[in-house]
Design an enzyme around this catalytic site. Structure first.
Site, PDB file in Angstrom:
ATOM      1  N   HIS A   1       0.930  -1.221  -0.088  1.00  0.00           N
ATOM      2  CA  HIS A   1      -0.037  -0.162  -0.046  1.00  0.00           C
ATOM      3  C   HIS A   1       0.873   1.256   0.199  1.00  0.00           C
ATOM      4  O   HIS A   1       0.176   2.341   0.046  1.00  0.00           O
ATOM      5  CB  HIS A   1      -0.855   0.135   1.098  1.00  0.00           C
TER       6      HIS A   1
ATOM      7  N   LYS B   1      -9.122  13.716   4.394  1.00  0.00           N
ATOM      8  CA  LYS B   1      -8.257  12.498   4.195  1.00  0.00           C
ATOM      9  C   LYS B   1      -7.197  12.640   5.480  1.00  0.00           C
ATOM     10  O   LYS B   1      -7.176  13.520   5.998  1.00  0.00           O
ATOM     11  CB  LYS B   1      -7.618  12.505   3.024  1.00  0.00           C
ATOM     12  N   ARG B   2      -6.686  11.565   5.602  1.00  0.00           N
ATOM     13  CA  ARG B   2      -5.660  11.380   6.952  1.00  0.00           C
ATOM     14  C   ARG B   2      -4.507  12.720   6.615  1.00  0.00           C
ATOM     15  O   ARG B   2      -4.367  13.245   5.454  1.00  0.00           O
ATOM     16  CB  ARG B   2      -4.663  10.273   6.889  1.00  0.00           C
TER      17      ARG B   2
ATOM     18  N   LYS C   1       0.339  14.296   1.585  1.00  0.00           N
ATOM     19  CA  LYS C   1      -1.048  14.461   1.161  1.00  0.00           C
ATOM     20  C   LYS C   1      -1.077  16.152   0.814  1.00  0.00           C
ATOM     21  O   LYS C   1      -1.966  16.314   0.158  1.00  0.00           O
ATOM     22  CB  LYS C   1      -2.001  14.082   2.023  1.00  0.00           C
TER      23      LYS C   1
ATOM     24  N   THR D   1      -8.435   6.517  -2.605  1.00  0.00           N
ATOM     25  CA  THR D   1      -9.954   6.030  -2.859  1.00  0.00           C
ATOM     26  C   THR D   1     -10.948   7.335  -2.665  1.00  0.00           C
ATOM     27  O   THR D   1     -12.144   6.969  -3.226  1.00  0.00           O
ATOM     28  CB  THR D   1     -10.600   4.732  -1.806  1.00  0.00           C
TER      29      THR D   1
ATOM     30  N   LYS E   1     -14.490   8.163  -4.554  1.00  0.00           N
ATOM     31  CA  LYS E   1     -15.909   8.514  -4.279  1.00  0.00           C
ATOM     32  C   LYS E   1     -16.404   9.951  -4.750  1.00  0.00           C
ATOM     33  O   LYS E   1     -17.583  10.198  -4.947  1.00  0.00           O
ATOM     34  CB  LYS E   1     -15.646   8.524  -2.812  1.00  0.00           C
TER      35      LYS E   1
HETATM   36  C1  LIG Z   1     -12.235   7.072   1.665  1.00  0.00           C
HETATM   37  C2  LIG Z   1     -11.915   7.460   3.083  1.00  0.00           C
HETATM   38  C3  LIG Z   1     -10.614   7.682   3.196  1.00  0.00           C
HETATM   39  C4  LIG Z   1      -9.428   7.599   2.243  1.00  0.00           C
HETATM   40  O1  LIG Z   1      -9.530   8.927   1.647  1.00  0.00           O
HETATM   41  P1  LIG Z   1      -7.962   9.314   0.677  1.00  0.00           P
HETATM   42  O2  LIG Z   1      -8.459  10.624  -0.018  1.00  0.00           O
HETATM   43  O3  LIG Z   1      -7.900   8.230  -0.482  1.00  0.00           O
HETATM   44  O4  LIG Z   1      -6.892   9.247   1.555  1.00  0.00           O
HETATM   45  C5  LIG Z   1     -10.179   8.260   4.499  1.00  0.00           C
HETATM   46  N1  LIG Z   1     -10.724   8.375   5.524  1.00  0.00           N
HETATM   47  C6  LIG Z   1     -12.231   8.094   5.376  1.00  0.00           C
HETATM   48  C7  LIG Z   1     -13.233   8.236   6.258  1.00  0.00           C
HETATM   49  C8  LIG Z   1     -12.828   7.640   4.186  1.00  0.00           C
HETATM   50  O5  LIG Z   1     -14.180   7.304   3.931  1.00  0.00           O
END
Ligand SMILES: *Cc1c(COP(=O)(O)O)cnc(C)c1O
Length: 764
Positions: A314, A498-499, A504, A605, A609
Site C-alpha cells: 500500500h 483524508k488523513r 498529501k 480511494t 468517491k
Molecule cells: C475514503 C476514506 C479515506 C481515504 O481517503 P483518501 O483521500 O484516499 O486518503 C479516509 N477516511 C475516510 C473516512 C474515508 O471514507
C-alpha cells in the site's frame, strides 16, 4: 417476510410499545435486532477455496443503512418509519461509529468485504476488536487532542461466537475470544463474516486522553488501533497485537479447514490468505509453525503456505514499511524465531542479493523486513493502482521484481458504490435510475450510458439541483454538529478530507488559502466565494501533521474574524473526520482536492468517491488520479505539478548528494512563493496560535519540505484558480460533473474484487 410486521413484533416484545410510540434510540435498537436476524438467516457462500482477508484495520463506518440495503429491505423499512415520521438517516444518529481504521487502507478493507459478499464469494475478514478505535479527535486552542472512541454498547453489531483460541506469547498463553460482525451481500442472498479477536478481560478506557500503561498485557492488547509507537513499549505492543491477530486467525483457518473435512496438507487448495499491508505478515511463519505441529515436514509446510498467502503493498513511504528487531519477536513469540531463521536461510540460499534478505544486520541485532517475508513466501504481490504497481516494479521493489516477475500484478482500488452513492447520495442515485436504469446498481459500467445525456439540459439542470441540495444539507449538518459553523451553500465547495500527512500536502492547500487572503486584503476581489473544507486526523505522535492542523485552524479563525475577507473565502475543518462525515461531505463537493506529491499516494480511494458523486478532481498525476484522468479526459479534470518520474529523479539525486535534487530554498525565494510561506510568521496569524508551532512549520518548509509543497504550489494555484473560474459556466460545469459520474463505474470495488478473484484467489 413482512418486515414491518416483524419490526412491530420486536418493539412490542422489547418495550411494550407500538412502532409509532418508540423514540429514536428504541427504534435504532429494534432495527439492529431485525438486521441481525435477517443476516443470521442467510447462508455463508461456499466454494472450493475460502478467502481470509487479514487486516489491522476495517473502517466499516455505521452499518444500519448499509446492511438494510444489502438485505434488500431498506425501502420497506424506510416506508414503515416514514409512517411514524422517522427516517433511517435520522435513526443512524443513534448508532455509535466504530473507528477501527485510520484511513484509506481500512476503508478499502471494508469496501472489499462488502463486494466479496455482494459477489457471493466465500471470504471473511480477520482483525482485532479495538475497544477505543483509533481515537476521537477534539479541537481545543486550535490544536488536536485525542480521546478514546468507545463504540461497543451492550447491544452492538458484535456477535459473540463462543470460539476461543490460545495465543502462545513469550510471557505465557493468552486466550483470544472471537466476535463476529455479519457482512450480508447485496443481491447475493449470502452473508460472510468479519472476525474480530478480543482478549478475555479488556481494560477500561484510560482516564484521561489516550495514554495508558503499554506493558499492561494482555488487558491492553485490544484497546487501541496503532498505539503510540514513539517508545519501545509502544512498538512492542504493536508486535503483540499483530501476533495476537495472526495466531488466532491462523488457528481459525485450520479449525475451519478441519471442519470441512480437509487435511492440513491441502491448505492451499482450500484457503487463500490476503495480507493487507505488512501488519499481518507474521501469519506466514505462524501458519508454517502450525502446519509442522500438525505433522507436515518443513518443506511441505513452506510449500503450502507459499501457495496460500498473497500480499498487497500500500505504500512506498520508507517509514511505513515495517521492520521489527528480531529481539522483539524473540520476546513476543519466541517460537517464531527458528522459523523466521529457516525462512530467511532458504531465501538467502536461493538469492545472494543482500537487498532481498528477510533478516538483515549483524548477529544478535537482526532486523526482520516484513514485506520481504511476504514477497518471498507469498504467491502474489499486488500494487493498488497502475502507476503504483509500475513504481514497485521499476524502483521500490525492483530487486524482487527481477526475481519473481510473475508474482507482481496490479489491482486498482475501488469503492462500494452502494455506500458511496446509493446510501450517501439518494437523489443522484434516483436520477441515475431514470437515466441509465437501475441496473447500474449491480453493473456499474452501465453508468457509462449517462454520457447519452451530455447535451440534455434537463438532466444537467437536475445534476446542479442535486448538488445544491447536498450542499444545503451538508451546511445544516455542519451547523448542527460542528459548533454552529456554517459553510455558505452558495459558495464553491472545495474539499480536502483524508488523513493528515505531509505527502498529501494539506500544507500546500493552506498556502493557497493564504494567497487568496492576501489578494483580497490587497483589494483583488475573487470572482465568486469559495468554501474550503478540511477533515483530517493526525497521528498522535506526528508533530508536523499537528502543526499543519494548527495552521489551518488559525487561518480559519483569522478569516472568520475579517469582514473584508469573510464574504469571499471561508475555511472550515471538521472535527473528528470519519466515515459518516465523508458520507455527508462528498456528495456536496464541487472541487475534489487530490494533491499528493506525485509517486507518493499509492492509489487513493477518496478521489473515486468524489468522482462518483460528480465532483471534479483537482489533482496531481499520482495514484489512481492517473486512471481517473484517462477515463474522464483532460476537459473534466484539473491536473498540475511535477510528474512521478521527475519526483523520483529528484529523490535519487538527493540520495547521492544532499546538495543536489530538490532544494526548497530555491522555490521559497521565488517572488510568488515567499510571501505565502512568510505569512506563517505574520503577527496577524501568530497572535491567534502557537508561534513556536507555526515557526517550526515555516522552518521545515524553507529548509526541508520533504514532500515538495513549494515545488508545486504555483502550478497548483493556477490550476485551482482555473477550476474556480470555470465553475461560473454552469452548463459546462454540469457536463464535467456528468462525465465524472458516468466514468466512475470502473472504480466500483465489485470490479476490483472480481479481478482479485480471477487473478489471485480463484475462490470459485
Ligand atoms: C475514503 C476514506 C479515506 C481515504 O481517503 P483518501 O483521500 O484516499 O486518503 C479516509 N477516511 C475516510 C473516512 C474515508 O471514507
Amino acid at each position: 417476510m413482512d418486515v414491518k410486521k416483524r419490526l412491530q413484533e420486536i418493539t412490542r416484545a422489547r418495550y411494550g410499545l407500538e412502532l409509532s410510540q418508540c423514540g429514536d434510540s428504541q427504534l435504532y435498537h429494534a432495527l439492529l435486532q431485525l438486521t441481525q436476524e435477517l443476516s443470521a438467516a442467510r447462508p455463508a457462500p461456499t466454494g472450493e477455496r475460502k478467502l481470509y482477508y487479514f487486516s489491522a484495520e476495517f473502517l466499516i463506518g455505521k452499518l444500519l443503512s448499509n446492511n438494510l440495503l444489502a438485505l434488500g429491505v431498506y425501502n420497506e423499512v424506510n416506508a414503515a418509519l416514514a409512517e411514524c415520521g422517522k427516517s433511517l438517516p435520522n435513526l443512524e444518529d443513534a448508532e455509535p461509529e466504530p473507528s477501527l481504521g485510520n484511513g484509506g487502507l481500512g476503508r478499502l478493507a471494508a469496501c472489499f468485504l462488502d463486494s466479496i459478499a455482494a459477489l457471493g464469494l466465500p471470504g471473511d475478514g480477520v482483525g482485532l476488536n479495538y475497544h477505543y478505535g483509533l481515537f476521537q479527535q477534539e479541537f481545543r486552542h486550535r490544536q488536536q487532542y485525542e480521546r478514546p472512541n468507545p463504540w461497543i454498547e451492550d447491544e452492538s453489531w458484535l456477535i459473540p461466537t463462543g470460539v476461543e483460541f490460545e495465543v502462545p506469547f513469550g510471557f505465557g498463553p493468552v486466550k483470544a475470544r472471537l466476535f463476529d460482525i455479519a457482512v450480508p451481500g447485496a443481491n447475493s442472498g449470502v452473508a460472510n463474516r468479519l472476525h474480530l479477536f478480543d482478549v478475555e478481560q479488556p481494560a477500561p478506557a484510560p482516564a484521561d486522553g489516550i495514554d495508558f500503561d503499554k506493558t499492561d498485557l494482555p488487558a491492553r492488547l485490544t484497546s487501541f488501533l496503532y498505539p503510540d509507537d514513539s517508545d519501545e513499549a509502544g512498538r512492542l505492543l504493536r508486535v503483540y497485537q499483530q501476533y495476537f491477530m495472526v495466531s488466532a486467525g491462523a488457528q481459525l483457518i485450520l479449525k475451519e479447514l478441519e471442519e470441512r473435512g480437509c487435511s492440513p496438507e491441502t491448505l492451499s487448495q482450500h484457503v487463500a490468505v490476503q495480507i493487507n499491508d505488512t501488519h499481518p505478515s507474521m501469519v506466514i511463519p505462524e501458519l508454517v509453525r502450525l502446519l509442522t505441529q500438525r505433522g507436515l515436514s518443513m518443506d511441505a509446510a513452506v510449500e503450502q503456505v507459499s501457495k496460500t498467502c498473497a500480499y498487497t503493498n500500500h505504500t512506498i513511504l520508507a517509514e511505513a514499511l515495517e521492520k521489527w528487531p528480531l529481539s522483539f519477536i524473540e520476546k513476543v513469540a519466541p517460537q517464531l524465531v527458528p522459523i523466521l531463521k529457516e525462512l530467511d536461510a532458504r531465501a538467502k540460499a536461493a538469492h545472494s542479493d543482500s537487498r532481498v534478505a528477510i533478516l538483515q544486520g549483524a548477529a544478535g541485532k537482526e532486523i526482520v523486513h516484513m514485506a520481504h517475508l511476504d514477497i518471498h513466501y507469498g504467491y502474489s504481490v499486488n500494487g493498488v493502482a497502475a502507476l503504483h504497481t509500475e513504481i514497485l516494479k521499476k524502483s521500490e521493489l525492483k530487486p524482487f521484481y527481477d526475481l519473481y516477475p510473475a508474482k507482481f500484478n496490479n489491482k486498482t482500488n475501488g469503492v462500494t458504490l452502494r455506500r458511496w452513492l446509493e446510501v450517501c447520495n439518494p437523489q443522484l442515485a434516483a436520477l441515475l435510475d431514470e437515466c441509465v436504469g437501475p441496473e447500474w446498481r449491480t453493473d456499474p459500467t452501465r453508468l457509462n450510458r449517462l454520457m447519452d445525456f451530455y447535451n440534455d439540459s434537463a438532466v444537467l439542470d437536475k445534476l446542479l439541483d442535486i448538488k445544491a441540495a447536498n450542499k444545503r444539507r451538508a451546511d445544516q449538518l455542519f451547523a448542527r454538529d460542528q459548533y454552529g459553523i456554517r459553510l455558505n451553500p452558495d459558495a464553491v465547495f472545495d474539499i480536502q478530507v483524508k488523513r493528515l500527512h505531509e505527502y498529501k500536502r494539506q500544507q500546500m492547500n493552506a498556502l493557497y488559502i493564504i494567497r487568496k487572503y492576501l489578494e483580497i486584503k490587497a483589494g483583488k476581489i475573487p470572482e465568486r466565494p469559495v468554501t474550503v473544507v478540511f477533515g483530517a486526523k493526525a497521528a498522535p505522535a506526528y508533530v508536523m501533521a499537528k502543526h499543519i492542523i494548527h495552521l489551518i485552524l488559525c487561518l480559519r479563525k483569522l478569516i472568520e474574524s475579517d469582514p473584508q475577507v469573510r464574504p469571499w473565502l471561508h475555511v472550515a475543518m471538521v472535527e473528528n473526520y470519519n466515515v459518516t462525515w465523508a458520507e455527508r461531505l462528498i456528495p456536496a463537493c464541487d472541487i475534489s482536492e487530490q494533491i499528493s506529491l506525485a509517486s507518493k499516494e499509492a492509489s487513493g480511494t477518496g478521489n473515486m468517491k468524489f468522482m462518483a458523486n460528480g465532483a471534479v478532481t483537482l489533482g496531481t498525476l499520482d495514484g489512481a488520479n492517473v486512471e481517473i484522468a484517462e477515463l474522464v479526459g483532460p476537459d473534466n479534470i484539473y491536473t498540475f505539478g511535477a510528474g512521478s518520474n521527475y519526483v523520483i529523479e529528484l529523490y535519487d539525486q538527493k540520495a547521492k548528494d544532499s546538495a543536489k535534487g530538490y532544494q526548497s530554498r530555491v522555490y521559497y525565494e521565488r517572488p510568488a512563493v515567499k510571501p505565502l510561506v512568510d505569512f506563517l510568521l505574520d503577527p496577524a496569524l501568530t497572535a491567534l496560535g502557537d508561534e513556536a508551532a507555526l515557526k517550526a512549520l515555516w522552518t521545515d518548509l524553507t529548509t526541508k519540505d520533504w514532500f515538495m509543497a513549494l515545488l508545486d504550489v504555483e502550478a497548483y494555484s493556477a490550476a485551482r484558480d482555473r477550476a474556480i473560474a470555470d465553475y461560473g459556466d454552469r452548463t459546462a460545469w454540469a457536463r464535467k460533473m456528468l462525465v465524472n459520474t458516468a466514468r466512475s463505474g470502473y472504480f466500483s470495488s465489485d470490479r476490483t474484487i472480481a479481478q482479485y478473484n480471477e487473478d489471485i484467489w480463484r475462490l470459485s
